[in-house]
Design an enzyme around this catalytic site. Structure first.
Site, short mmCIF file in Angstrom:
data_model
loop_
_atom_site.label_atom_id
_atom_site.label_comp_id
_atom_site.label_asym_id
_atom_site.label_seq_id
_atom_site.Cartn_x
_atom_site.Cartn_y
_atom_site.Cartn_z
N THR A 1 55.22 17.04 4.92
CA THR A 1 55.53 15.66 5.26
C THR A 1 55.20 14.89 4.00
O THR A 1 54.71 15.46 3.05
CB THR A 1 54.62 15.26 6.46
OG1 THR A 1 54.99 16.07 7.57
CG2 THR A 1 54.72 13.81 6.84
N THR B 1 58.86 12.48 7.58
CA THR B 1 58.89 13.93 7.42
C THR B 1 60.25 14.53 7.74
O THR B 1 61.04 13.94 8.49
CB THR B 1 57.84 14.58 8.35
OG1 THR B 1 57.81 15.99 8.16
CG2 THR B 1 58.12 14.26 9.81
N ASN C 1 59.62 17.78 8.46
CA ASN C 1 58.78 18.80 9.07
C ASN C 1 58.40 19.87 8.06
O ASN C 1 57.43 19.70 7.34
CB ASN C 1 59.40 19.39 10.34
CG ASN C 1 58.34 19.91 11.28
OD1 ASN C 1 57.21 19.45 11.26
ND2 ASN C 1 58.69 20.87 12.12
N GLU D 1 62.65 19.27 12.97
CA GLU D 1 61.64 18.63 13.80
C GLU D 1 61.59 19.16 15.22
O GLU D 1 60.60 18.96 15.92
CB GLU D 1 61.90 17.11 13.84
CG GLU D 1 60.65 16.29 14.00
CD GLU D 1 59.72 16.45 12.83
OE1 GLU D 1 58.63 17.02 13.02
OE2 GLU D 1 60.07 16.01 11.73
N ASP E 1 58.49 20.77 16.51
CA ASP E 1 57.32 20.03 16.96
C ASP E 1 57.28 19.86 18.47
O ASP E 1 56.27 19.40 19.01
CB ASP E 1 57.26 18.66 16.28
CG ASP E 1 56.45 18.71 14.99
OD1 ASP E 1 56.00 19.80 14.63
OD2 ASP E 1 56.27 17.65 14.37
N SER F 1 53.68 14.43 17.41
CA SER F 1 53.40 14.50 15.97
C SER F 1 51.90 14.37 15.72
O SER F 1 51.15 13.87 16.56
CB SER F 1 54.14 13.36 15.25
OG SER F 1 53.73 13.28 13.89
N SER F 2 51.47 14.81 14.54
CA SER F 2 50.10 14.60 14.08
C SER F 2 50.01 13.52 13.01
O SER F 2 48.93 13.27 12.48
CB SER F 2 49.52 15.91 13.52
OG SER F 2 49.40 16.88 14.53
N GLY G 1 50.77 17.21 6.12
CA GLY G 1 49.95 18.38 6.38
C GLY G 1 50.00 18.90 7.80
O GLY G 1 49.09 19.63 8.20
#
Length: 566
Positions: A374, A392, A394, A413, A416, A445-446, A466
């Site tokens: 990302t 991102t 991904n 993506e 995810d 998402s993170s 990350g």
């Protein structure tokens, strides 16, 4: 999508039913000077310089952020994008805002679309090729932010990226190395090599197809991407390659970003502004900060990055990732118990079960109520406006698919989502039914774009790429700078450690600086397994002290930062 969200997104994007620009450009006027300078911290030198150029031309933080976003699509193609999506946290004239321009699942997406006849996830299906791509949100998102808060004309902020693509730049060695690694995984089944295989260190690399696409976007706004030639090229790409994709013209035309309420919380005299669902990052960060405060007794006198410190962080992190796996998803599709997850009594109760020396048994860490590739950048202007943006495709180079004739990469993506409940994605993170695939749904998402303010003035703007490491990277850098009072460079440079519930009792260390032997030995005594990871973030942070922005590029990648007193 709810009626309220639909109305918000229509207003945010400024598109009419015909897809033409139908609302006048709006924005915020130049205010009183709050900071002594403006600053930009980004993933590479070309984008940082473009951001500063926009600030010096009279643009504000949002103008610079939009220009940086388009520039990174050119100079940082492995992660910068117009074929992906992201989240933007903003503080404008002291007020917090959050823009969700995450990708969405195509209308034909199904919960079991990646499973074989035996009910197992087909290897590579969620990350390689057309079927891995969700409907992109970046162009619509950057436009929505600019339409609401930008000061310079739209074509002015997109313009530098056009020049960068048409005139070219010299790819650095790291960029070529990452491409070669990605090509080994993606190149056999995609057209990645035909677009990026000519990159040579020391030689100018140009992208004329991408320049043409950006020029159309500069002239006609997002309608140039979501309708017409570019949209037709995206859909045509879906029928090529080994596995066919799902994105349709209707999916593209229907895409809208969403303005959501930012998550805010008080912490140590700061207001923390971060990302709400469908990001798990903001909830996780606020839970981590709250649990650490609740167990200040255990942290008292503990040396930074000692075995005890790393153990305690892991204890906090495993509880956060347990909640993430079950409760979090797209709030337009599932009920996310945000207030309960952030309730002070709940956080305190979770913290009370932290074990002082040895890891809590993983099987006992359940959700407490009844998801690297990302890029991130941070910008502040002298008026005190701030943007923290993480976006991102991904994985490195996304799905490996370049839209022929348009010159940009599509995301992967869809990985995810939870392709199958309990099965880990490419970052090793598991998910459940709340994050199952549904048409038009946004994957969990993170990403954790975060801003800390004092009295409405930015004190710190930060974020990182990350994957699941984003959450722990932002958390540790915040603690380094504000708990341990490290100078910003030291806070960013310090070694990072990561734990995410599964794999069980595993501490991930930096690839270029393994854990010291005595530290490794002590953690292993506590039954932890130490494993090197290939990537641990690329922090882009700005800290403001006494009105002076401070910047410190992350040494882990090719990050760059600039300050302007213009």
């Amino acid at each position: 999508m709810s009626k309220t969200s639909r109305r918000e997104t229509l207003l945010g994007l400024g598109l009419g039913l015909t897809g033409t620009l139908c609302l006048p450009e709006t924005g915020i006027a130049k205010g009183r000077r709050v900071l002594k300078a403006g600053a930009a911290a980004t993933a590479d030198t070309p984008s940082a310089e473009i951001g500063i150029q926009i600030l010096e031309a009279g643009g504000n933080a949002v103008d610079a952020a939009v220009a940086i976003g388009f520039a990174l699509a050119v100079s940082y193609p492995e992660a910068g994008n117009i074929g992906g999506g992201g989240f933007m946290t903003l503080v404008i004239q002291g007020k917090p805002y959050f823009l969700d321009y995450r990708e969405t699942a195509p209308a034909k997406a199904k919960a079991d679309m990646y499973l074989n006849a035996e009910g197992n996830v087909r290897p590579g299906s969620t990350v390689i090729g057309n079927l891995a791509a969700g409907t992109p949100g970046t162009v619509a998102g950057l436009y929505a932010a600019h339409r609401r808060f930008g000061r310079l004309p739209w074509a002015r902020v997109v313009g530098p990226a056009i020049g960068l693509a048409r005139e070219g730049f010299t790819p650095p060695a790291q960029m070529i190395r990452i491409y070669q690694e990605a090509f080994a995984d993606l190149g056999r089944d995609t057209n990645l090599g035909s677009y990026f295989g000519t990159m040579t260190e020391g030689k100018i690399f140009t992208q004329p197809d991408l320049a043409n696409t950006l020029e159309a976007i500069a002239q006609r706004g997002p309608s140039a991407f979501y309708q017409g030639r570019v949209a037709t090229q995206i859909v045509a790409q879906m029928s090529r390659g080994v596995e066919k994709g799902l994105i349709s013209l209707a999916d593209l035309e229907a895409y809208r970003p969403v303005w959501r309420a930012a998550l805010t919380s008080k912490w140590r005299g700061y207001e923390v502004v971060s990302a709400p669902p469908p990001s798990s990052g903001g909830i996780a960060l606020l839970q981590l900060l709250g649990m650490k405060e609740a167990r200040s007794d255990l942290f008292a006198g503990v040396a930074h990055n000692s075995a005890q410190y790393i153990h305690l962080l892991a204890e906090l992190e495993k509880r956060v990732f347990a909640d993430r796996a079950v409760y979090l998803g797209d709030p337009d599709f599932v009920q996310v118990p945000v207030s309960r997850l952030l309730d002070a009594d709940y956080i305190k109760a979770r913290a009370e079960s932290v074990q002082a020396e040895f890891p809590s048994p993983t099987e006992r860490i359940r959700p407490g109520l009844e998801k690297p590739q990302t890029t991130h950048y941070s910008v502040v202007d002298a008026d005190g406006n701030a943007v923290s943006n993480t976006y991102t495709v991904n994985g490195w180079y996304g799905s490996g698919v370049v839209v022929e004739g348009a010159g940009f990469l599509l995301n992967n993506e869809m990985d995810d989502f939870s392709a199958k409940p309990g099965v880990a994605n490419q970052f090793g993170v598991v998910g459940g039914d709340a994050n199952a695939i549904q048409p038009f749904k946004r994957p969990l998402s993170s990403m954790t774009p975060t801003i800390l303010t004092k009295n409405g003035v930015p004190a710190m703007v930060l974020g990182s790429p990350g994957g699941s490491r984003i959450i722990t990277t932002v958390f540790q850098v915040l603690l380094n700078a504000l708990d341990y009072k490290m100078p910003l460079k030291a806070a960013v440079d310090a070694l990072r450690y990561h734990h995410q519930l599964l794999p069980e009792n595993t501490i991930y260390t930096e690839p270029y600086a393994p854990a010291p032997a005595d530290l490794k030995q002590e953690l292993e005594r506590r039954t932890y397994r130490i494993e090197a990871q290939s990537f641990n973030g690329d922090m882009a942070a700005i800290q403001v002290r006494n009105g002076e922005p401070l910047v410190a590029p992350d040494p882990r990648a090719r990050g760059a930062a600039r300050i302007t007193r213009h």
